[in-house]
Design an enzyme around this catalytic site. Structure first.
Site, PDB file in Angstrom:
ATOM      1  N   LYS A  62       0.802  -1.083  -0.132  1.00  0.00           N
ATOM      2  CA  LYS A  62       0.135  -0.023  -0.016  1.00  0.00           C
ATOM      3  C   LYS A  62       0.976   1.241   0.080  1.00  0.00           C
ATOM      4  O   LYS A  62       0.809   2.075  -0.869  1.00  0.00           O
ATOM      5  CB  LYS A  62      -1.005   0.015   1.181  1.00  0.00           C
ATOM      6  CG  LYS A  62      -2.082  -1.180   1.090  1.00  0.00           C
ATOM      7  CD  LYS A  62      -2.921  -1.241   2.500  1.00  0.00           C
ATOM      8  CE  LYS A  62      -3.755  -2.689   2.077  1.00  0.00           C
ATOM      9  NZ  LYS A  62      -4.240  -2.848   3.684  1.00  0.00           N
ATOM     10  N   GLN A 106      -4.162  -1.483   9.855  1.00  0.00           N
ATOM     11  CA  GLN A 106      -4.063  -2.765   9.035  1.00  0.00           C
ATOM     12  C   GLN A 106      -4.513  -3.997  10.107  1.00  0.00           C
ATOM     13  O   GLN A 106      -4.034  -4.042  11.424  1.00  0.00           O
ATOM     14  CB  GLN A 106      -2.574  -3.166   8.979  1.00  0.00           C
ATOM     15  CG  GLN A 106      -2.317  -4.427   8.057  1.00  0.00           C
ATOM     16  CD  GLN A 106      -3.014  -4.359   6.670  1.00  0.00           C
ATOM     17  OE1 GLN A 106      -2.981  -3.369   5.929  1.00  0.00           O
ATOM     18  NE2 GLN A 106      -3.646  -5.568   6.272  1.00  0.00           N
ATOM     19  N   ASP A 129     -10.652   2.730   4.080  1.00  0.00           N
ATOM     20  CA  ASP A 129     -11.223   1.260   4.165  1.00  0.00           C
ATOM     21  C   ASP A 129     -12.598   1.041   4.057  1.00  0.00           C
ATOM     22  O   ASP A 129     -13.053  -0.106   3.900  1.00  0.00           O
ATOM     23  CB  ASP A 129     -10.382   0.648   5.406  1.00  0.00           C
ATOM     24  CG  ASP A 129      -9.162  -0.338   5.135  1.00  0.00           C
ATOM     25  OD1 ASP A 129      -9.079  -0.443   4.015  1.00  0.00           O
ATOM     26  OD2 ASP A 129      -8.378  -0.495   5.882  1.00  0.00           O
TER      27      ASP A 129
END
Ligand code: NAP
Length: 301
Positions: A62, A106, A129
């Site tokens: 990412k 994460q 997200d």
């Protein structure tokens, strides 16, 4: 030519690497325009707790993608034994930082920390997200929002290949809040891709094989290596493999191989479209995250 070979010829790979590349190229151009206009470039802040090998890989990809397309990125590494209180404080700091457009934490987190509390702490306007309940609710109602990156990426892939999903029976295996459930919502939306009749399956589903055999589209998101086999798939089905499992393999230098939830060798000969692992859903997840981060920046500035 054998019948199986005919199917193999008719089968098309849904190339996530290629489509993600096109998304990134478009974003690179847009970022260059922002720079030329003297405007702020998107800034993604990522938090990694502990040093789980798979999480390190995902977060590394990412951050690298941000660099490739000209986004600013910040990686905050926190120790495995950090308290939930301290982690929440780090999130609050990022919420308050006007330079940060998108925040991701994460997953998975250590067991001592509540995923729910962490997700709820992220400012919904920076929740790239798309996991925050207010964004999940907006998605449910078809309102503009940050769509969860993996299902969003899958929809972009279907769109790119102009797959008409109207009226098809889609079977989603897995009901997590980050993949299975949002996937079922997007596929059932009154849109194209969308307009599917959706069956969502989980570990208590009876007759799973039979349900899969009735599917025009299968989205396998259960995290069990090579679970979906050729005998579970109807001829001509569209198969999307979300799974990423590290399977021990002593012949490999790194000691494992990556497997999806679909047994590619037996399924590819029967289906019309299939995503490979790696190179299918994974790159599309990152591409969708980047699109969300760009949107967060543009909406705010
Ligand atoms: P998760 O939270 O563990 O959820 C797994 C789901 O699968 C659960 O709903 C579970 O049912 C269901 N399930 C487990 N075993 C099953 C079985 N034998 N039959 C039917 N259903 C079963 O996993 P996740 O976070 O959604 O991730 C799923 C997979 O996708 C993992 O391999 C993950 O690494 C991968 N992933 C990939 C990407 C990508 O970018 N490619 C992104 C995210 C996740 P219950 O609810 O009944 O327990």
């Amino acid at each position: 030519m054998k019948e199986q070979e005919l199917y193999l010829c008719a089968m098309q790979i849904l190339d996530g690497q290629l489509v993600a590349g096109a998304v990134k190229e478009e974003l690179t151009i847009r970022v260059a325009q922002l720079v030329a206009e003297g405007r702020k470039v998107p800034h993604l802040a990522a938090i990694l707790v502990g040093n789980n090998g798979a999480s390190e890989t995902y977060i590394g990809s990412k951050v690298k993608t941000c660099q490739d397309i000209g986004f600013k990125s910040t990686l905050i590494r926190l120790p495995e034994d950090i308290s939930e209180f301290k982690l929440l404080n780090s999130i609050h700091d990022l919420n308050r930082d006007p330079d940060v457009d998108g925040i991701l934490v994460q997953l998975p987190l250590p067991k001592s920390i509540s995923d729910e509390n962490v997700i709820n702490a992220i400012d919904p306007f920076k929740d790239v997200d798309g996991f925050h309940p207010s964004n999940a609710g907006r998605m449910l109602q078809g309102l503009p929002t940050f769509l969860p990156a993996t299902p969003h990426g899958i929809m972009l892939l279907l769109e790119h290949y102009k797959i008409d999903t109207r009226g098809l029976h889609a079977v989603v295996i897995g009901r997590s809040n980050i993949v299975g459930r949002p996937m079922s919502i997007l596929l059932s939306n009154n849109s194209n891709p969308g307009n599917c009749t959706v069956t969502i399956c989980h570990s208590h589903t009876k007759n799973l094989d039979e349900i899969c055999r009735s599917a025009d589209i299968i989205v396998a998101a259960l995290g069990r290596a090579e679970f979906v086999t050729g005998d579970m798939v109807k001829e001509g089905a569209i198969v999307i493999d979300v799974g990423i499992t590290r399977v021990p393999d002593s012949t490999k230098k790194r000691g494992y191989v990556i497997r999806g939830d679909v047994q590619f060798s037996t399924v590819a000969t029967k289906c019309s479209f299939i995503t490979p692992v790696p190179g299918g859903v994974g790159p599309m997840t990152i591409a969708a995250l980047m699109k969300n981060t760009y949107k967060a920046c543009i909406d705010k500035n």
